[in-house]
Design an enzyme around this catalytic site. Structure first.
Site, mmCIF file in Angstrom:
data_model
loop_
_atom_site.group_PDB
_atom_site.id
_atom_site.type_symbol
_atom_site.label_atom_id
_atom_site.label_comp_id
_atom_site.label_asym_id
_atom_site.label_seq_id
_atom_site.Cartn_x
_atom_site.Cartn_y
_atom_site.Cartn_z
ATOM 1 N N SER A 53 0.830 -1.511 -0.160
ATOM 2 C CA SER A 53 0.183 0.150 0.085
ATOM 3 C C SER A 53 0.767 1.238 -0.077
ATOM 4 O O SER A 53 -0.063 2.500 -0.121
ATOM 5 C CB SER A 53 -0.682 -0.086 1.368
ATOM 6 O OG SER A 53 -2.352 -1.202 0.928
ATOM 7 N N LYS A 56 -0.286 3.706 -2.710
ATOM 8 C CA LYS A 56 -1.696 4.230 -1.900
ATOM 9 C C LYS A 56 -0.999 5.723 -2.506
ATOM 10 O O LYS A 56 -1.607 7.253 -2.911
ATOM 11 C CB LYS A 56 -2.013 4.189 -1.083
ATOM 12 C CG LYS A 56 -3.064 2.922 -1.230
ATOM 13 C CD LYS A 56 -3.479 2.780 -0.196
ATOM 14 C CE LYS A 56 -4.798 1.983 -0.545
ATOM 15 N NZ LYS A 56 -4.041 0.222 -0.050
ATOM 16 N N SER A 110 -5.454 3.332 4.588
ATOM 17 C CA SER A 110 -5.160 2.611 3.800
ATOM 18 C C SER A 110 -6.484 1.586 3.626
ATOM 19 O O SER A 110 -6.341 0.204 2.633
ATOM 20 C CB SER A 110 -3.660 1.760 4.570
ATOM 21 O OG SER A 110 -3.284 0.816 2.947
ATOM 22 N N LYS A 215 2.939 6.413 5.584
ATOM 23 C CA LYS A 215 1.901 5.633 4.490
ATOM 24 C C LYS A 215 3.425 4.435 5.282
ATOM 25 O O LYS A 215 3.760 3.915 5.446
ATOM 26 C CB LYS A 215 2.326 5.925 3.083
ATOM 27 C CG LYS A 215 1.143 5.055 2.447
ATOM 28 C CD LYS A 215 -0.131 5.207 2.797
ATOM 29 C CE LYS A 215 -1.410 4.131 2.713
ATOM 30 N NZ LYS A 215 -0.901 3.362 3.341
#
Length: 292
Positions: A53, A56, A110, A215
């Site tokens: 992820s 993203k 997420s 993140k």
């Protein structure tokens, strides 16, 4: 002969320096001082691996570059449901949210359906989104980065710690990304009901942490991953951790790195680790566990 002696001494010094550094569980590590670009810590930084992820961040940049209406309502579609990993989502099919709220869920929590819907509703649809991602990768000079879809669920989304430091620097130029990824939680109305969502990085908002961008990522292939920009030792730094075996390992790596940068005066009380002792020493006297 002299050259050989110097070469041996240099190799010995490098080995000692590496051995003296923190023992980290993540497969790939890179820590850089933002202002100077100085590498503070490095481990397999150029090894190309799945990034889960962390993808993203790229999805968010491409969407924001398009200057789309953040107030426009997006309906979560069945096409947004994860059929690859069958990951869970707290955003039901049929829910209508503003694009701004969808971006919030994709980055902070997420959520994979949210990220998928951002690509689906991109002008020109998924094909145009993929083209925009490829162009962004080229513009940023990410030579070892491949991104095929917006969520990070695909193991074919790959990069290196070196490239991801560049991606983090680019993402931090977007005020929206900085704000969203450093929110600890948010309440979003889903089908008329207020639902509380949390940041997937528990270090955001935690005591002792000054985080400017964050993140996390996880898939079976990628392991536990983290991109984080944070302030320590009076300086701003970027940290990338890839393929840690567990969230606790990833978090401990981050704590060790923060201590390394801050110096011996910092004594965070976040986690503890026991001192390893030989069996004979244990028999003679009890050893007291100390805080790391």
């Amino acid at each position: 002969m002299l050259k050989k002696i110097v070469a041996v001494l240099l190799s010995s010094f490098t080995a000692v320096t590496f051995a003296a550094g923190p023992q980290l569980g993540s497969q790939s590590v890179l820590v850089v001082e933002d202002a100077t670009g100085k590498v503070l810590l490095e481990k397999n930084a150029d090894e190309q691996v799945p990034i889960a992820s962390l993808t993203k961040l790229m999805t968010a940049m491409v969407v924001l570059d398009a200057k789309l209406d953040m107030n426009e309502m997006i309906e979560i579609d069945r096409a947004d449901v994860d059929t690859l990993k069958h990951s869970a989502s707290r955003v039901p099919v049929g829910a209508e949210l503003s694009r701004g709220d969808v971006l919030q869920l994709a980055l902070m929590s997420s959520d994979n359906r949210a990220a998928a819907s951002l690509a689906r509703t991109y002008p020109g649809g998924a094909p145009a989104f993929r083209m925009a991602v490829r162009n962004k990768i080229r513009t940023l000079g990410l030579r070892q980065t491949v991104i095929e879809e917006p969520t990070g669920l695909s193991p074919h989304n790959m990069s290196t710690a070196t490239d991801l430091v560049k991606m983090a620097a680019a993402a931090s130029a977007y005020p929206e990304i900085r704000r969203i990824t450093t929110d600890t939680k948010d309440i979003i109305k889903i089908k008329g009901r207020k639902v509380e969502y949390h940041n997937t990085n528990r270090m955001v908002g935690a005591k002792g942490w000054d985080v400017g961008l964050s993140k996390t990522g996880y898939t079976e292939e990628a392991g536990r991953c983290l991109i984080m920009r944070f302030k320590s030792g009076g300086k701003n730094n970027t940290l990338v951790l890839l393929n840690a075996g567990a969230t606790s390992v990833r978090n401990m790596d981050a704590i060790k790195i923060r201590r390394l940068i801050a110096g011996p005066d910092e004594k965070p009380k976040v986690m503890k680790a026991s001192v390893k002792t030989k069996k004979k020493a244990v028999k003679k006297s009890k050893r007291v566990r100390r805080a790391m």
